[in-house]
Scaffold this motif. Structure first.
Motif, PDB file in Angstrom:
ATOM      1  N   ASP A 193     -31.420 -76.913   9.083  1.00 24.14           N
ATOM      2  CA  ASP A 193     -30.784 -75.604   9.280  1.00 24.14           C
ATOM      3  C   ASP A 193     -31.353 -74.756  10.425  1.00 24.14           C
ATOM      4  O   ASP A 193     -32.563 -74.667  10.581  1.00 24.14           O
ATOM      5  CB  ASP A 193     -30.950 -74.739   8.024  1.00 24.14           C
ATOM      6  CG  ASP A 193     -30.625 -75.447   6.744  1.00 24.14           C
ATOM      7  OD1 ASP A 193     -30.181 -76.595   6.785  1.00 24.14           O
ATOM      8  OD2 ASP A 193     -30.837 -74.841   5.683  1.00 24.14           O
ATOM      9  N   GLN A 229     -35.280 -75.553  10.752  1.00 23.65           N
ATOM     10  CA  GLN A 229     -36.011 -76.286   9.726  1.00 23.65           C
ATOM     11  C   GLN A 229     -36.488 -77.597  10.337  1.00 23.65           C
ATOM     12  O   GLN A 229     -35.681 -78.383  10.861  1.00 23.65           O
ATOM     13  CB  GLN A 229     -35.089 -76.598   8.550  1.00 23.65           C
ATOM     14  CG  GLN A 229     -34.824 -75.436   7.627  1.00 23.65           C
ATOM     15  CD  GLN A 229     -36.013 -75.166   6.724  1.00 23.65           C
ATOM     16  OE1 GLN A 229     -36.234 -75.854   5.744  1.00 23.65           O
ATOM     17  NE2 GLN A 229     -36.781 -74.150   7.073  1.00 23.65           N
ATOM     18  N   ARG A 244     -32.397 -69.717  -3.048  1.00 27.27           N
ATOM     19  CA  ARG A 244     -32.988 -69.823  -1.706  1.00 27.27           C
ATOM     20  C   ARG A 244     -32.067 -69.305  -0.592  1.00 27.27           C
ATOM     21  O   ARG A 244     -30.911 -69.032  -0.797  1.00 27.27           O
ATOM     22  CB  ARG A 244     -33.374 -71.281  -1.409  1.00 27.27           C
ATOM     23  CG  ARG A 244     -32.257 -72.283  -1.548  1.00 27.27           C
ATOM     24  CD  ARG A 244     -32.773 -73.694  -1.221  1.00 27.27           C
ATOM     25  NE  ARG A 244     -31.759 -74.699  -1.505  1.00 27.27           N
ATOM     26  CZ  ARG A 244     -31.665 -75.362  -2.655  1.00 27.27           C
ATOM     27  NH1 ARG A 244     -32.523 -75.163  -3.631  1.00 27.27           N
ATOM     28  NH2 ARG A 244     -30.682 -76.245  -2.837  1.00 27.27           N
ATOM     29  N   ASP A 245     -32.660 -69.285   0.609  1.00 26.63           N
ATOM     30  CA  ASP A 245     -31.985 -68.955   1.874  1.00 26.63           C
ATOM     31  C   ASP A 245     -31.606 -67.483   1.983  1.00 26.63           C
ATOM     32  O   ASP A 245     -30.432 -67.129   2.164  1.00 26.63           O
ATOM     33  CB  ASP A 245     -30.749 -69.853   2.094  1.00 26.63           C
ATOM     34  CG  ASP A 245     -31.043 -71.333   1.869  1.00 26.63           C
ATOM     35  OD1 ASP A 245     -32.220 -71.720   1.987  1.00 26.63           O
ATOM     36  OD2 ASP A 245     -30.111 -72.099   1.555  1.00 26.63           O
ATOM     37  N   GLU A 271     -25.612 -72.796  -0.826  1.00 25.96           N
ATOM     38  CA  GLU A 271     -26.712 -72.727   0.119  1.00 25.96           C
ATOM     39  C   GLU A 271     -26.308 -71.860   1.308  1.00 25.96           C
ATOM     40  O   GLU A 271     -25.135 -71.781   1.669  1.00 25.96           O
ATOM     41  CB  GLU A 271     -27.106 -74.132   0.602  1.00 25.96           C
ATOM     42  CG  GLU A 271     -27.691 -74.987  -0.509  1.00 25.96           C
ATOM     43  CD  GLU A 271     -28.287 -76.303  -0.011  1.00 25.96           C
ATOM     44  OE1 GLU A 271     -29.366 -76.687  -0.494  1.00 25.96           O
ATOM     45  OE2 GLU A 271     -27.681 -76.963   0.847  1.00 25.96           O
TER      46      GLU A 271
HETATM   47  C1  FRU Z   1     -29.719 -76.540   3.487  1.00 24.25           C
HETATM   48  C2  FRU Z   1     -31.073 -76.492   2.790  1.00 24.25           C
HETATM   49  C3  FRU Z   1     -31.415 -75.082   2.375  1.00 24.25           C
HETATM   50  C4  FRU Z   1     -32.909 -75.132   2.297  1.00 24.25           C
HETATM   51  C5  FRU Z   1     -33.250 -76.036   3.442  1.00 24.25           C
HETATM   52  C6  FRU Z   1     -34.459 -76.889   3.235  1.00 24.25           C
HETATM   53  O1  FRU Z   1     -29.589 -77.633   4.315  1.00 24.25           O
HETATM   54  O2  FRU Z   1     -31.070 -77.350   1.671  1.00 24.25           O
HETATM   55  O3  FRU Z   1     -30.795 -74.675   1.181  1.00 24.25           O
HETATM   56  O4  FRU Z   1     -33.490 -73.876   2.433  1.00 24.25           O
HETATM   57  O5  FRU Z   1     -32.119 -76.862   3.648  1.00 24.25           O
HETATM   58  O6  FRU Z   1     -34.785 -77.598   4.396  1.00 24.25           O
END
Ligand code: FRU
Length: 493
Positions: free
Chosen positions: A47, A63, A167-168, A222
């Motif tokens: 991400d 990420q 999350r996120d 997500e």
């Molecule tokens: C989406 C995700 C997010 C998480 C991240 C982890 O691709 O699964 O929900 O924060 O990737 O790398």
């Protein structure tokens, strides 16, 4: 390498420098390396995170797991830019280091606050029995691009009734304070978007579940983003496991959007929501991060990849890239995504292209690089095919079928020499307005193709993995003519 859990979660400092160097050298040999897209030096990118304008520069993170093409221990990798096109790599910035983020610094967003840039992210933690814990964390970056983590979580736990699939966080300014939008899952395993409000970024009150569509968003949402396009609220999000009866999609998980009329904060509602739609119609786009930029534009960047799938570059120890940056707008209640105009700085040699549709012919004479932009307009009755990444005999092309008369477009990855993820289908089809002039703006960069249809009303983002001689472009068809321009583009690396 066998990617055991122990290896995937091995602390970064235990990987030796030689290993990383060897990996990076191997990756540099790959003929699928991109020339003007953000990609990892080694290992896996997913991400986009922390997209922002701060201290006179654009900032973007992604990420990262630098040690192999797998989802291991995640950190944020930082890049800066003056023009959203040429990016400077600043390095790994947010490594797992505390009891609140020991098993991954997961996705999040950035917001300038005073003289600092707030980075809001999810701290992923596992205990000995591999139970998951999720903390919403903050960090502050100063004007020297030095980052200090805030010790205590911004949100210490999911609310009652929700699991640790939480999350996120997206932090946005709202009515003199802030909102925090986050992906969540109920204990009944329903995907939700939760909204918090805060007068400061360290003090959050849960407003509740966002009401934004009649259907159930699967078992998890997500990367939710709430943005305002000329005051109209748009939610961009990734529902996982959504019923196909509720929403037709073919990718393992779609990246979707809902346009609302107003954001009613008291009822935590997007009023009068339009039906959910795919943000991208291609094979490979997920986790888009969208911001209301200070220059007034709404800008979006996505991960050109999908969770849980494998790609041909895995064997070369790297995986994925980010999409180009796109500008979002709404015209007559429809969402448009256009490549940012800054991308014109990439243009080098321009070649006009034009002709009548007929038997298969090269679209441009000598295209020796999969590094170009193509703009084409087809007349309203035309139908035919454009072949990209093609060998000289056109045996293994990536094909774009168009039928302006009947209003249909299909991309077809079934004939490419390196097929991938065929279990999710080899074609994607959309309907478009019929009997209208049809325009394409296509960006091709070594192993990615981004196709913008009719000024950005539809976008197809797809990875394609050609052999080195598969750089040809062909066109064929009937009932019409076309004209446009082909530009060779420069590399940004
Ligand atoms: C989406 C995700 C997010 C998480 C991240 C982890 O691709 O699964 O929900 O924060 O990737 O790398």
């Amino acid at each position: 390498t066998e990617w055991t859990t122990a290896l995937r979660y091995r602390p970064y400092h235990l990987w030796d420098k030689e290993y990383t160097k060897t990996l990076e050298e191997q990756v540099q040999q790959s003929t699928w390396r991109l020339n003007f897209h953000i990609q990892p030096k080694s290992g896996l990118l997913n991400d986009p995170n922390g997209f922002s304008y701060f201290n006179g520069q654009w900032h973007l993170f992604y990420q990262a797991f630098p040690y192999g093409p797998v989802h291991g221990l995640k950190s944020w990798f930082h890049l800066t830019s003056d023009n959203l096109v040429d990016w400077q790599a600043e390095g790994v910035k947010l490594e797992p280091s505390t009891k609140y983020d020991s098993h991954g610094v997961y996705s999040g967003t950035a917001l300038p606050i005073g003289e600092e840039l707030l980075l809001a992210y999810t701290g992923n933690v596992r205990d000995r029995d591999w139970n998951r814990f999720s903390y919403q964390m903050g960090a502050l970056m100063n004007t020297q691009n030095h980052i200090t983590k805030i010790e205590q979580p911004l949100i210490p736990a999911p609310p009652e009734g929700y699991t640790d699939h939480f999350r996120d966080p997206q932090v946005i300014p709202y009515q003199g304070g802030y909102l925090l939008i986050i992906g969540a899952q109920t204990v009944q395993e329903e995907g939700k978007v939760l909204v918090y409000q805060g007068d400061t970024y360290t003090n959050w009150q849960l407003l509740g579940e966002l009401d934004y569509m009649p259907a159930q968003a699967g078992y998890m949402v997500e990367c939710p983003n709430l943005v305002f396009i000329k005051d109209q609220p748009v939610l961009i999000f990734c529902p996982q496991g959504m019923a196909k009866e509720d929403f037709a999609y073919q990718n393992i998980y779609p990246n979707t959007f809902v346009v609302g009329e107003q954001f009613d904060v008291n009822n935590v509602t997007l009023t009068n929501p339009q039906p959910i739609q795919n943000l991208d119609e291609g094979f490979d786009l997920y986790a888009s991060q969208v911001i209301n930029a200070p220059d007034g534009r709404v800008l979006s960047v996505g991960w050109a990849g999908l969770p849980e799938l494998t790609y041909p570059t895995d064997e070369q120890n790297w995986a994925h890239c980010l999409s180009l940056v796109k500008e979002l707008s709404i015209k007559q209640n429809r969402l448009y995504q256009t490549p940012i105009t800054e991308l014109e700085v990439l243009r080098q040699i321009a070649t006009p292209v034009a002709g009548e549709l007929g038997a298969l012919t090269p679209l441009v004479k000598e295209n020796q690089q999969n590094r170009y932009e193509l703009r084409l307009t087809f007349s309203p009755e035309s139908h035919g095919k454009i072949h990209l990444f093609a060998d000289a005999e056109n045996k293994h092309p990536f094909t774009l079928h168009f039928d302006a008369k009947n209003g249909k477009i299909t991309i077809d990855r079934s004939r490419v020499s390196r097929p991938l993820n065929e279990a999710f289908g080899t074609t994607r089809t959309i309907t478009i307005d019929r009997k209208q002039e049809l325009t394409f703006q296509i960006f091709v960069d070594q192993s990615i193709c981004e196709i913008f249809v009719n000024d950005g009303l539809h976008v197809f983002t797809s990875r394609v993995f050609p052999e080195i001689d598969q750089t040809n472009l062909f066109v064929e068809g009937e009932n019409g003519h076309f004209s446009g321009t082909h530009w060779q583009l420069r590399s940004t690396f």
